[in-house]
Design a protein around this motif. Structure first.
Motif, mmCIF file in Angstrom:
data_model
loop_
_atom_site.group_PDB
_atom_site.id
_atom_site.type_symbol
_atom_site.label_atom_id
_atom_site.label_comp_id
_atom_site.label_asym_id
_atom_site.label_seq_id
_atom_site.Cartn_x
_atom_site.Cartn_y
_atom_site.Cartn_z
ATOM 1 N N HIS A 180 47.021 19.695 -29.686
ATOM 2 C CA HIS A 180 46.219 20.621 -28.876
ATOM 3 C C HIS A 180 44.830 20.015 -28.708
ATOM 4 C CE1 HIS A 180 45.234 24.585 -27.168
ATOM 5 N NE2 HIS A 180 44.041 24.360 -27.668
ATOM 6 N N ILE A 181 44.272 20.185 -27.518
ATOM 7 C CA ILE A 181 42.949 19.631 -27.217
ATOM 8 C C ILE A 181 41.999 20.773 -26.873
ATOM 9 C CG2 ILE A 181 41.626 18.144 -25.659
ATOM 10 C CD1 ILE A 181 44.238 16.569 -25.190
ATOM 11 N N ASN A 182 40.849 20.792 -27.533
ATOM 12 C CA ASN A 182 39.772 21.712 -27.161
ATOM 13 C C ASN A 182 38.630 20.897 -26.568
ATOM 14 O OD1 ASN A 182 41.028 24.041 -28.069
ATOM 15 N ND2 ASN A 182 40.233 23.811 -30.144
ATOM 16 N N ASN A 183 38.032 21.405 -25.492
ATOM 17 C CA ASN A 183 36.885 20.710 -24.896
ATOM 18 C C ASN A 183 35.647 21.596 -25.001
ATOM 19 O OD1 ASN A 183 38.494 22.205 -22.772
ATOM 20 N ND2 ASN A 183 36.589 21.922 -21.665
ATOM 21 N N TYR A 184 34.494 20.948 -25.155
ATOM 22 C CA TYR A 184 33.243 21.675 -25.335
ATOM 23 C C TYR A 184 32.187 21.156 -24.365
ATOM 24 C CZ TYR A 184 35.427 22.815 -29.805
ATOM 25 O OH TYR A 184 36.296 23.227 -30.773
ATOM 26 N N LEU A 185 31.460 22.074 -23.751
ATOM 27 C CA LEU A 185 30.228 21.790 -23.012
ATOM 28 C C LEU A 185 30.389 20.623 -22.038
ATOM 29 C CD1 LEU A 185 27.355 23.052 -23.023
ATOM 30 C CD2 LEU A 185 26.620 21.114 -24.381
ATOM 31 N N LEU A 186 31.256 20.798 -21.066
ATOM 32 C CA LEU A 186 31.342 19.817 -19.986
ATOM 33 C C LEU A 186 30.017 19.804 -19.228
ATOM 34 C CD1 LEU A 186 33.183 17.917 -18.229
ATOM 35 C CD2 LEU A 186 33.558 19.923 -16.787
ATOM 36 N N GLU A 187 29.495 18.617 -18.977
ATOM 37 C CA GLU A 187 28.199 18.501 -18.281
ATOM 38 C C GLU A 187 28.428 18.688 -16.772
ATOM 39 O OE1 GLU A 187 24.489 15.327 -17.891
ATOM 40 O OE2 GLU A 187 26.526 14.638 -18.223
ATOM 41 N N LYS A 188 28.654 19.971 -16.377
ATOM 42 C CA LYS A 188 29.035 20.228 -14.990
ATOM 43 C C LYS A 188 27.872 20.052 -14.024
ATOM 44 C CE LYS A 188 28.529 25.255 -15.547
ATOM 45 N NZ LYS A 188 29.236 26.542 -15.454
ATOM 46 N N SER A 189 26.620 20.035 -14.525
ATOM 47 C CA SER A 189 25.489 19.790 -13.635
ATOM 48 C C SER A 189 25.573 18.399 -13.016
ATOM 49 C CB SER A 189 24.174 19.939 -14.402
ATOM 50 O OG SER A 189 24.116 19.012 -15.476
ATOM 51 N N ARG A 190 26.333 17.483 -13.649
ATOM 52 C CA ARG A 190 26.505 16.124 -13.111
ATOM 53 C C ARG A 190 27.262 16.148 -11.789
ATOM 54 N NH1 ARG A 190 25.968 10.912 -14.882
ATOM 55 N NH2 ARG A 190 25.029 11.734 -16.781
ATOM 56 N N VAL A 191 27.995 17.225 -11.523
ATOM 57 C CA VAL A 191 28.732 17.324 -10.262
ATOM 58 C C VAL A 191 27.772 17.294 -9.081
ATOM 59 C CG1 VAL A 191 30.199 18.834 -8.863
ATOM 60 C CG2 VAL A 191 30.658 18.564 -11.306
ATOM 61 N N ILE A 192 26.621 17.943 -9.226
ATOM 62 C CA ILE A 192 25.706 18.053 -8.076
ATOM 63 C C ILE A 192 24.472 17.163 -8.196
ATOM 64 C CG2 ILE A 192 26.469 20.423 -7.647
ATOM 65 C CD1 ILE A 192 23.761 21.343 -8.865
ATOM 66 N N PHE A 193 24.243 16.597 -9.387
ATOM 67 C CA PHE A 193 23.026 15.782 -9.544
ATOM 68 C C PHE A 193 23.248 14.710 -10.607
ATOM 69 C CE2 PHE A 193 19.146 14.914 -11.979
ATOM 70 C CZ PHE A 193 18.350 14.376 -10.977
ATOM 71 N N GLN A 194 22.809 13.481 -10.301
ATOM 72 C CA GLN A 194 22.838 12.387 -11.276
ATOM 73 C C GLN A 194 21.489 11.656 -11.224
ATOM 74 O OE1 GLN A 194 25.380 11.573 -8.472
ATOM 75 N NE2 GLN A 194 26.252 13.499 -9.172
ATOM 76 N N GLN A 195 21.106 11.127 -12.376
ATOM 77 C CA GLN A 195 19.887 10.328 -12.407
ATOM 78 C C GLN A 195 20.117 8.999 -11.689
ATOM 79 O OE1 GLN A 195 18.371 9.836 -16.366
ATOM 80 N NE2 GLN A 195 18.681 11.979 -16.913
ATOM 81 N N GLU A 196 19.044 8.366 -11.304
ATOM 82 C CA GLU A 196 19.140 7.076 -10.623
ATOM 83 C C GLU A 196 19.839 6.066 -11.536
ATOM 84 O OE1 GLU A 196 18.990 4.894 -7.375
ATOM 85 O OE2 GLU A 196 18.088 6.889 -7.487
ATOM 86 N N GLY A 197 20.819 5.361 -10.978
ATOM 87 C CA GLY A 197 21.563 4.375 -11.758
ATOM 88 C C GLY A 197 22.802 4.930 -12.420
ATOM 89 N N GLU A 198 23.047 6.236 -12.259
ATOM 90 C CA GLU A 198 24.219 6.855 -12.874
ATOM 91 C C GLU A 198 25.179 7.360 -11.800
ATOM 92 O OE1 GLU A 198 22.280 8.333 -17.095
ATOM 93 O OE2 GLU A 198 23.132 9.835 -15.735
ATOM 94 N N ARG A 199 26.388 7.680 -12.228
ATOM 95 C CA ARG A 199 27.400 8.183 -11.303
ATOM 96 C C ARG A 199 27.847 9.582 -11.736
ATOM 97 N NH1 ARG A 199 32.131 4.115 -9.658
ATOM 98 N NH2 ARG A 199 33.120 5.137 -11.433
ATOM 99 N N SER A 200 28.497 10.265 -10.816
ATOM 100 C CA SER A 200 29.173 11.512 -11.165
ATOM 101 C C SER A 200 30.444 11.153 -11.931
ATOM 102 C CB SER A 200 29.490 12.304 -9.896
ATOM 103 O OG SER A 200 30.030 13.575 -10.229
ATOM 104 N N PHE A 201 31.321 12.116 -12.131
ATOM 105 C CA PHE A 201 32.552 11.876 -12.891
ATOM 106 C C PHE A 201 33.420 10.840 -12.178
ATOM 107 C CE2 PHE A 201 31.205 16.149 -14.159
ATOM 108 C CZ PHE A 201 31.203 15.996 -15.531
ATOM 109 N N HIS A 202 34.144 10.048 -12.985
ATOM 110 C CA HIS A 202 34.973 8.966 -12.426
ATOM 111 C C HIS A 202 35.931 9.463 -11.354
ATOM 112 C CE1 HIS A 202 33.404 6.348 -15.397
ATOM 113 N NE2 HIS A 202 34.183 6.684 -16.407
#
Length: 1012
Positions: A180-202
């Motif tokens: 069983h897999i539990n996930n915590y605190l997905l960084e969903k703000s990355r969907v709409i904004f990324q810092q310079e030099g970074e990407r959204s989710f693969h």
């Protein structure tokens, strides 16, 4: 103690340092990194430094070196900690967990992969298919979760943007059967904004760059990621990631896991919808908010399987219930943009959680309670990968709400780490009867309480601010913090410290964490904690005609006027999940992997001292060494200690004669003069200083050379025994060859008959392999089993009537096989031939009426057989008659008088039948009263058909169903009784005879049949 590494590589265990200081710790860590030794122990904790290069230390050979070995028997490695956790679960029947922590780019994701790889390699030696399936699913799930939960950051090309807790269940044999897999605190703000030099989710870039043209056309998506505002920043970045290859790998993994084509298509549609949402722009015409590029709305409606006007309304209006009235309130352009972004984030988060849920559906142990009841599940093994963000304690920049949650998570895990390490040490001392000395350490429970305490903690203050009526701002939240936490030693703000110019008024507050100070900006805390998503969007997606989307948004079924509970805030949800996680980990036996990032430029050669020192401090590694070193630096079980060092004492080599192994260890230590530096527990010897251990190792090394010479002397005796071993080996080889032949035959049979279910003839054409002599009888039984199964496959889909015919044919074959030339098995058996328009076209209707009358009169259930016959009457004359056999009577009928019944014989009076071995149709019915009925079947169409086999089979099958016996005789001549007088019936072929007929003879009757 980790063995088999010389001191040129540094100390393999930090506990063995001469002086416990940060300087010596860092020097040892750097030396080992430069020498290519990326793993070091702190007792049972593994410190892992990211090498930023491929290392040949994870292959099958390495796995075998660590399999089943104790932690200190081999050089430090992830495999050693994985094996220790696995053995603790399997041998001591304990739930275990491995907590992997560290900052982004430190190698947590790779560490979890290698641990999974090791567990997969050492389990299921029997190669059970279900276990292999579960292992494959667990490994494939990593690939899928990385695609949707990982992203390229400035620190790491494959940074996990969520916390993961994986639970693996094992059966009593130690083989994985689910998880069983539990996930915590997905960084969903990355969907709409990324810092310079970074990407959204693969996942976005994999679909855009790797998706086939046909898929992208159906999604209205181009291959240029810079065309979409949400992923535009990452679209310009060049990296080593091959999104095209990864797209195919992820799609294949999802198919293997069990995602259907429709589910996979829905995932792509959600990703495409998010990209199109990002390109939506809003304008104002007077007081009206408009969507400036309305064509995109049509595309979104198509992807979400809902109407375009519903999408537009949800984006521009918000439905508000005031009492019983429902009104549509129009958004401002700013509110519409906020709602659009909130929808994009929520859709991605729901999709991610749904993917995790679908993976869990596949890998979870089915019917868990029933499995436990049958003692199949033994224990669980957990991988907890801490969130991948750094605390950044050394840089006093303003930090966001997400980082605040992550830092709280790290504080909880650090608190658990220290508590469990202390608890393990204290329990071991008490178990072994060694006095325990109190150890002072920094207890960060005060910081945990600062965040999570009810009514007083930061989360509680934040929730109270969110529940206030009216306009709630981040400044109001900060005022609440200043009011309630003014006297807390670990909290301050500009209002409480007016002279501290590193803090902004009405914006910043500072928390003194375990490893240093962090400044947080309250900007966005209220909005992110509320995590507001308008109910209109939930209803829009719930009412989609796409069933997968509908499942993702169950709360959308609520109408606007229905009263619902206030949803829990993001902070409360995260706090609850962290408390549950810590409680779960606290009840397991923990093992730790502490990951360190050596530099920020991903160089395999650079070791940045300050960068690593900071991580060592906030991971509490030196604190861990002090706890471990507070009493005794090393402890080993008496048998293993004796096994390693017994050669250095004359009292223990080669074997001791002392009362116990504990006494033998005492004698050995006293002989070396170290009794002042050790303590003796119940099952272990405790060594206080590393120097004593090093001296023991030096003496052992010296003695090993002498032992080698001794072994060379013993070798001479070995040569004399070789001849015996060779002879014994020959016998073993012969036995093994015999076993091999048996196994080969079994495998050959299995291979040839593997797909018989799908073959047209169910494998009847398959040639059986030749068995070895020892398996001849087994092969006969196997063929019998197969023939029975083959017959069952033929008859299982037949109608009841067809089955009756099959049983009748089987009875015929059993009774007459090899005794008559033509049994009629190849044709269809109709039984009741007198109703057939083929046999009796002129009289079928008359016979049907008579048969119906007889059925009403005699209440029989079914007709077994009917046919025209030639018989002998009581005056010894041959005449034409008809025979009707039902399940109750045998009737003689006159076909010339419209089948008028002449006589009926109850079927229970029939004791047997006799037939000849020739092709004739003679049959004699023997009765209890010796009034046998002698007939010859005739009128067959086509001429020459034989119905004797059918008649015999039908009667045998019927009698068997009624549990009665019918005697069948095959003889020539046939003996019978006519009106109580014995007579003989002989069959004679005659050349000029056109039809069979009876004539009187001296001994009885002659049946003349047409000759060839």
């Amino acid at each position: 103690m980790a063995e088999h590494e010389s001191l040129e590589f540094g100390k393999a265990d930090f506990v063995l340092m001469d002086n416990v200081s940060l300087e010596e710790f860092m020097a040892n860590l750097k030396l080992r990194f430069e020498k290519g030794r990326i793993y070091t122990y702190i007792g049972e904790v593994v410190v892992s430094v990211n090498p930023y290069r491929a290392m040949n230390i994870y292959g099958r050979d390495t796995i075998e070196q660590y399999k089943g070995r104790e932690l200190y028997e081999r050089p430090p490695h992830l495999f050693a900690i994985a094996d220790a956790a696995y053995k603790a679960m399997k041998r001591r029947n304990k739930d275990t967990c491995i907590v992997i922590s560290g900052e982004s780019g430190a190698g947590k994701t790779e560490a979890s992969k290698y641990i999974m790889q090791y567990i997969a390699a050492i389990t299921n030696p029997g190669q059970r298919a279900e276990v292999e399936r579960v292992k494959n699913m667990l490994l494939k799930s990593n690939c899928v979760l990385e695609a949707f939960g990982n992203a390229k950051t400035n620190r790491n090309d494959n940074s996990s943007r969520f916390g993961k807790y994986m639970d693996i269940n094992f059966d009593f044999k130690g083989d994985p059967i689910g998880g069983h897999i539990n996930n915590y605190l997905l960084e969903k703000s990355r969907v709409i904004f990324q810092q310079e030099g970074e990407r959204s989710f693969h996942s976005f870039y994999q679909m855009v760059k790797g998706g086939p043209e046909s898929l992208l056309r159906s999604l209205h998506v181009s291959k240029d990621p810079t065309a979409y505002i949400y992923i535009k920043v990452g679209g310009h970045i060049k990296s080593s990631i091959d999104d095209g290859v990864d797209f195919k790998a992820v799609a294949d993994a999802m198919k293997v896991i069990g995602f259907t084509a429709d589910e996979l298509q829905t995932v792509y549609k959600v990703l495409a919808t998010i990209l199109h949402l990002g390109n939506l722009t809003f304008g104002v015409d007077g007081d009206t908010t408009l969507i400036e590029n309305s064509k995109v709305v049509a595309v979104i409606g198509d992807l979400l399987a809902t109407k375009e006007e519903n999408v537009e309304k949800a984006l521009l209006y918000r439905t508000v219930a005031t009492g019983r009235d429902v009104i549509d309130k129009q958004h401002t352009a700013q509110e519409a943009s906020y709602g659009r972004d909130a929808l994009a984030k929520a859709m991605y988060e729901r999709m991610f959680c749904w993917i995790v849920g679908r993976i869990n559906d596949v890998i979870e142990v089915k019917d868990y309670d029933n499995v436990l009841q049958h003692r199949t599940v033994n224990r669980s093994f957990n991988l907890n990968q801490g969130h991948s963000h750094s605390l950044n304690l050394s840089v006093c920049l303003s930090v966001s709400f997400e980082q605040f949650c992550i830092n709280y998570c790290n504080e909880k895990l650090q608190q658990l780490f220290i508590q469990l390490v202390l608890r393990q040490e204290q329990e071991e001392y008490q178990r072994e009867g060694i006095p325990w000395k109190h150890i002072d350490f920094f207890n960060n429970q005060i910081i945990v309480d600062l965040v999570e305490l009810q009514h007083k903690g930061i989360f509680s203050v934040l929730d109270e601010a969110c529940m206030n009526v009216g306009k709630v701002t981040d400044e109001v939240f900060l005022q609440g913090l200043n009011s309630k936490l003014a006297n807390h030693v670990h909290y301050t703000s500009r209002k409480l410290s007016p002279t501290d110019k590193s803090l902004e008024f009405d914006r910043d507050f500072r928390i003194r964490h375990y490893a240093g100070n962090v400044v947080y900006s309250v900007v966005g805390f209220i909005d992110k904690n509320k995590d507001t998503l308008f109910q209109d969007f939930k209803r829009l997606l719930y009412n989609s005609s796409n069933p997968v989307l509908k499942v993702m948004w169950p709360e959308g079924k609520l109408r606007i006027t229905e009263v619902t509970k206030r949803p829990l805030t993001a902070a409360t949800l995260f706090k609850n999940s962290m408390i549950a996680l810590v409680e779960n980990l606290a009840c397991k036996e923990p093992y730790y992997v502490r990951c360190i990032k050596p530099n920020d430029v991903k160089s395999p050669l650079l070791f940045e001292h300050e960068r690593c020192r900071h991580q060592v401090e906030y991971l509490g590694l030196l604190e861990n060494v002090r706890v471990r070193r507070a009493g005794f630096a090393n402890r080993q079980e008496y048998p293993r200690f004796l096994q390693r060092y017994k050669m250095i004492s004359e009292f223990t080599w080669p074997n001791h004669d002392l009362p116990s192994e504990k006494e033998a260890v005492k004698k050995l230590v006293q002989g070396c003069g170290f009794e002042h530096d050790v303590a003796y527990g119940k099952t272990k010897v405790f060594i206080r200083t590393p120097r004593t251990l090093f001296c023991l190792e030096e003496q052992r090394t010296e003695m090993v050379g002498r032992i080698v010479l001794f072994l060379q002397k013993v070798w001479r005796g070995t040569i004399a025994r070789k001849r015996y071993r060779r002879m014994r080996a020959a016998v073993i080889i012969l036995q093994a060859y015999r076993r091999f032949k048996v196994k080969s035959y079994i495998k050959d049979v299995n291979r040839k008959f593997k797909n018989v279910r799908s073959m047209k003839d169910h494998g009847k054409h398959v040639k059986w392999p030749t068995p070895p002599k020892v398996l001849r009888r087994f092969e006969e039984a196997l063929r019998s089993f197969y023939n029975r199964w083959w017959a069952w496959m033929l008859i299982k889909d037949m109608t009841p009537e067809e089955k009756l015919r099959i049983r009748a044919k089987g009875a015929t074959l059993e009774a007459l096989k090899g005794q008559r030339p033509d049994l009629g098995l190849q044709r269809t058996w109709e039984g009741n031939y007198l109703v057939s328009w083929t046999d009796s076209p002129d009289t079928a209707s008359s016979f049907t009426l008579v048969s119906s009358d007889l059925q009403r009169k005699d209440k029989f259930m079914r007709v077994l057989f009917s046919c025209n016959v030639r018989k002998i009457n009581r005056f010894h004359k041959a005449e034409d008659r008809a025979v009707l056999i039902t399940d109750r009577h045998l009737y003689k009928m006159d076909p010339l008088k419209q089948y008028k019944p002449m006589k009926s014989i109850p079927l229970y009076n029939v004791t047997g039948i006799s037939v000849s071995p020739g092709k004739d149709q003679l049959v004699v019915f023997h009765t209890k009263d010796s009034r046998d009925l002698v007939v010859c079947l005739k009128g067959m169409v086509p001429a020459g058909d034989s119905r004797i086999g059918e008649l015999v089979g039908i009667l045998l099958s019927h009698f068997k169903s009624e549990k009665r016996k019918l005697q069948v005789n095959i003889a020539s001549p046939i003996q019978c009784s006519m009106n109580g007088r014995k007579c003989t019936i002989i069959v004679e072929p005659k050349i000029n005879q056109s039809q069979p007929d009876f004539t009187k003879s001296r001994s009885g009757y002659i049946l003349a049949v047409p000759g060839n």
